[in-house]
Design a protein around this motif. Structure first.
Motif, PDB file in Angstrom:
ATOM      1  N   GLN A   1       0.844  -1.182   0.000  1.00  0.00           N
ATOM      2  CA  GLN A   1       0.000   0.000   0.000  1.00  0.00           C
ATOM      3  C   GLN A   1       0.888   1.244   0.000  1.00  0.00           C
ATOM      4  O   GLN A   1       1.755   1.392   0.853  1.00  0.00           O
ATOM      5  CB  GLN A   1      -0.905   0.011   1.225  1.00  0.00           C
ATOM      6  N   GLU A   2       0.680   2.145  -0.976  1.00  0.00           N
ATOM      7  CA  GLU A   2       1.462   3.372  -1.056  1.00  0.00           C
ATOM      8  C   GLU A   2       0.723   4.488  -0.336  1.00  0.00           C
ATOM      9  O   GLU A   2      -0.487   4.599  -0.420  1.00  0.00           O
ATOM     10  CB  GLU A   2       1.685   3.769  -2.512  1.00  0.00           C
ATOM     11  N   THR A   3       1.483   5.311   0.348  1.00  0.00           N
ATOM     12  CA  THR A   3       0.901   6.494   0.980  1.00  0.00           C
ATOM     13  C   THR A   3       1.422   7.722   0.262  1.00  0.00           C
ATOM     14  O   THR A   3       2.584   7.793  -0.118  1.00  0.00           O
ATOM     15  CB  THR A   3       1.270   6.574   2.471  1.00  0.00           C
TER      16      THR A   3
ATOM     17  N   TYR B   1       1.841  11.922   0.203  1.00  0.00           N
ATOM     18  CA  TYR B   1       1.896  13.107   1.058  1.00  0.00           C
ATOM     19  C   TYR B   1       1.039  14.198   0.448  1.00  0.00           C
ATOM     20  O   TYR B   1       1.200  14.561  -0.704  1.00  0.00           O
ATOM     21  CB  TYR B   1       3.341  13.583   1.192  1.00  0.00           C
ATOM     22  N   GLN B   2       0.119  14.712   1.213  1.00  0.00           N
ATOM     23  CA  GLN B   2      -0.743  15.804   0.791  1.00  0.00           C
ATOM     24  C   GLN B   2      -0.276  17.075   1.501  1.00  0.00           C
ATOM     25  O   GLN B   2      -0.387  17.177   2.720  1.00  0.00           O
ATOM     26  CB  GLN B   2      -2.198  15.497   1.169  1.00  0.00           C
TER      27      GLN B   2
END
Length: 75
Positions: free
Chosen positions: A3-5, A7-8
């Motif tokens: 699962q990739e996260t 950055y916002q």
């Protein structure tokens, strides 16, 4: 499965205009705030951009473009 996260970036208050956006006074880009024209032979020649004040008033903040906010990844 991986699962990739992502950055916002979050909006933060602009540190140049302190959220005002404009009009604001900035350091004169022509003389770097000294008030003197470094291109002149006379060391005491007044800067033509700020007329010796060392600052210039601009309508929109040069950092945030007048919005008053910048993304936290731009700090």
């Amino acid at each position: 499965m991986h699962q990739e996260t992502f950055y916002q970036p979050k909006p933060c208050l602009c540190h140049v205009c302190h959220g005002r956006g404009g009009p604001i006074e900035i350091e004169c880009p022509d003389c770097s705030g000294t008030g003197f024209d470094t291109a002149e032979d006379n060391p005491y020649a007044q800067c033509h951009g700020c007329y010796g004040e060392g600052t210039q008033e601009v309508e929109d903040c040069t950092r945030c473009g007048g919005s008053g906010e910048i993304d936290d990844d731009e700090l």
